[in-house]
Write an enzyme that holds these catalytic residues in place. Sequence first.
Site, PDB file in Angstrom:
ATOM      1  N   ARG A  52      51.721  33.398  15.284  1.00  0.00           N
ATOM      2  CA  ARG A  52      50.489  33.964  14.282  1.00  0.00           C
ATOM      3  C   ARG A  52      51.184  35.841  13.928  1.00  0.00           C
ATOM      4  O   ARG A  52      50.301  35.706  12.585  1.00  0.00           O
ATOM      5  CB  ARG A  52      49.392  34.717  14.538  1.00  0.00           C
ATOM      6  CG  ARG A  52      47.912  34.956  14.371  1.00  0.00           C
ATOM      7  CD  ARG A  52      46.581  35.125  14.476  1.00  0.00           C
ATOM      8  NE  ARG A  52      45.767  34.953  15.788  1.00  0.00           N
ATOM      9  CZ  ARG A  52      46.353  35.795  17.338  1.00  0.00           C
ATOM     10  NH1 ARG A  52      46.629  37.483  16.889  1.00  0.00           N
ATOM     11  NH2 ARG A  52      46.480  35.510  18.016  1.00  0.00           N
ATOM     12  N   TYR A 104      40.315  37.754 -11.074  1.00  0.00           N
ATOM     13  CA  TYR A 104      40.060  36.766 -10.879  1.00  0.00           C
ATOM     14  C   TYR A 104      38.611  36.364  -9.703  1.00  0.00           C
ATOM     15  O   TYR A 104      38.408  37.418  -8.272  1.00  0.00           O
ATOM     16  CB  TYR A 104      40.371  36.263  -9.524  1.00  0.00           C
ATOM     17  CG  TYR A 104      40.440  34.915  -8.715  1.00  0.00           C
ATOM     18  CD1 TYR A 104      40.513  33.670  -8.838  1.00  0.00           C
ATOM     19  CD2 TYR A 104      40.978  35.179  -6.962  1.00  0.00           C
ATOM     20  CE1 TYR A 104      40.767  32.966  -8.561  1.00  0.00           C
ATOM     21  CE2 TYR A 104      40.810  33.512  -6.443  1.00  0.00           C
ATOM     22  CZ  TYR A 104      40.619  32.583  -6.846  1.00  0.00           C
ATOM     23  OH  TYR A 104      39.813  31.506  -6.252  1.00  0.00           O
ATOM     24  N   ASP A 177      47.842  42.361  -8.767  1.00  0.00           N
ATOM     25  CA  ASP A 177      47.892  40.799  -8.696  1.00  0.00           C
ATOM     26  C   ASP A 177      48.762  40.252  -9.789  1.00  0.00           C
ATOM     27  O   ASP A 177      48.031  40.521 -11.254  1.00  0.00           O
ATOM     28  CB  ASP A 177      46.651  40.068  -9.147  1.00  0.00           C
ATOM     29  CG  ASP A 177      46.259  38.567  -8.500  1.00  0.00           C
ATOM     30  OD1 ASP A 177      47.232  38.066  -8.930  1.00  0.00           O
ATOM     31  OD2 ASP A 177      45.380  38.151  -8.337  1.00  0.00           O
ATOM     32  N   LYS A 202      50.153  29.159  -6.930  1.00  0.00           N
ATOM     33  CA  LYS A 202      50.192  28.791  -8.020  1.00  0.00           C
ATOM     34  C   LYS A 202      51.167  28.517  -9.317  1.00  0.00           C
ATOM     35  O   LYS A 202      52.296  27.598  -8.465  1.00  0.00           O
ATOM     36  CB  LYS A 202      49.734  30.158  -9.348  1.00  0.00           C
ATOM     37  CG  LYS A 202      48.510  30.401  -8.537  1.00  0.00           C
ATOM     38  CD  LYS A 202      47.602  29.338  -8.669  1.00  0.00           C
ATOM     39  CE  LYS A 202      46.347  29.724  -7.228  1.00  0.00           C
ATOM     40  NZ  LYS A 202      45.088  28.797  -8.047  1.00  0.00           N
TER      41      LYS A 202
HETATM   42  C1  PLP Z   1      45.152  35.432  -9.965  1.00  0.00           C
HETATM   43  C2  PLP Z   1      44.191  34.932  -9.145  1.00  0.00           C
HETATM   44  N1  PLP Z   1      45.077  35.365  -7.792  1.00  0.00           N
HETATM   45  C3  PLP Z   1      44.276  35.137  -6.457  1.00  0.00           C
HETATM   46  C4  PLP Z   1      44.273  33.968  -6.478  1.00  0.00           C
HETATM   47  C5  PLP Z   1      43.727  32.613  -5.165  1.00  0.00           C
HETATM   48  O1  PLP Z   1      44.610  32.266  -4.698  1.00  0.00           O
HETATM   49  P1  PLP Z   1      44.657  31.371  -3.300  1.00  0.00           P
HETATM   50  O2  PLP Z   1      43.488  30.340  -4.349  1.00  0.00           O
HETATM   51  O3  PLP Z   1      45.892  30.668  -3.285  1.00  0.00           O
HETATM   52  O4  PLP Z   1      43.731  31.794  -2.917  1.00  0.00           O
HETATM   53  C6  PLP Z   1      44.037  33.017  -8.269  1.00  0.00           C
HETATM   54  C7  PLP Z   1      43.575  31.634  -7.636  1.00  0.00           C
HETATM   55  O5  PLP Z   1      43.037  30.878  -8.328  1.00  0.00           O
HETATM   56  C8  PLP Z   1      44.336  33.240  -8.664  1.00  0.00           C
HETATM   57  O6  PLP Z   1      44.591  32.955 -10.432  1.00  0.00           O
END
Ligand code: PLP
Length: 384
Positions: A52, A104, A177, A202
Amino acid sequence: MDPKKVKPESIAAQALGWIDEKTRAITPAIHVSSTYLRDPDNQYRSGRVYARADNPAFDQAEAVLVQLEGGASAMLFASGMAAATAVFQALAPGDHVLAPKVMYWSLRNWLMNFATHWGLNVELIDMTDPAAVQAAIRPGKTKLVWVETPANPLWTVTDIAATAAIARAAGAKLAVDSTVASPVLTQPLALGADIVMHAGTKYLGGHSDLIAGVLVAREDDDFWRRIRTVRAQVGGTLGSFEAWLLLRGMRTLYLRVRQASASAQRIADHFAVHPLVEAVLYPGLPGSPGHEVSKRQMRGGFGGMMSVRTKGGEAAAIATAANVELWKRATSLGGTESLIEHRASVEGAGTPAPGDLLRLSVGIEDADDLIADLEQALARAHAG
Ligand SMILES: Cc1ncc(COP(=O)(O)O)c(C=O)c1O
């Protein structure tokens, strides 16, 4: 391979060139053990106790990510959300954080609900305006500034270097991000960010076949160690097979992102002057609000994400998505296949996405095929 002597393309293609010394295998084995043997004298000289907290299946992918982002240390997580929320959970109740109004949506919801109830003082601001960041930041009280650029679902652009300077002067960390830009197009740590985050789901994974998250830190400091403790204790740990898939996906990262960016630019240029289109939101379009900053902080393209606002409002947008034959109607982004979605339907109340907006994730198919399919879908939506 000496990563100092080669370009990131070579590091990614060979996943740092590591081989399995025991078998001479060029791709790594998948270690699935949940626990590790303790030495007879009660020590753990392997450095591993329990999966973990830590897993040898992470080592190569984390080492590659350190190189691609120019950081000191990387951590894999069970999802992008697990990675992002671990950063906020490393703060203390009462800490002030700044986050963008346009970001997001799932993370924004978590911040405004769970994180706020837990005691974080979250303030949403226009992160694209350094003057607004400067006005909102509280020296000594603001502990974290969160940036997403380009940001879902309007692809607004934040100046990372300018925001990093404001955060640093106030004693706050800056986390970015960078999922949409990927390490191919932007290097947030070199621009002054402390932590870069990716939904590995992604572009890094790249094949719509795994959920994963990534953080890379500029320094292995106390804050980073608190995040490591959050991962170990809360348990947002990636599975071994997913770590292997992530590493496999990153080998083609540069080819995929460059192809998607080139196609996205062509699609944006084409539909920006289309009689059935109200507007195209894409930082690669000259004259778009984020274009000048993007030219400074993105290299080799403006990414594969854009939004198209159709003429005819929400009904025409939904009908356009209904009529595509090549694009896939699905959420997510960064895969080899192109995706289209009516974003307001996904995000619901509070979305910054207008009803006529379709979010496009451009994949690596032939760009002419993608343009032709959108053309026919728009024409059928307006004919019906
Ligand atoms: C810009 C962005 N950040 C974070 C995330 C979250 O990622 P996850 O779906 O792997 O939790 C996403 C998902 O669509 C995203 O587009």
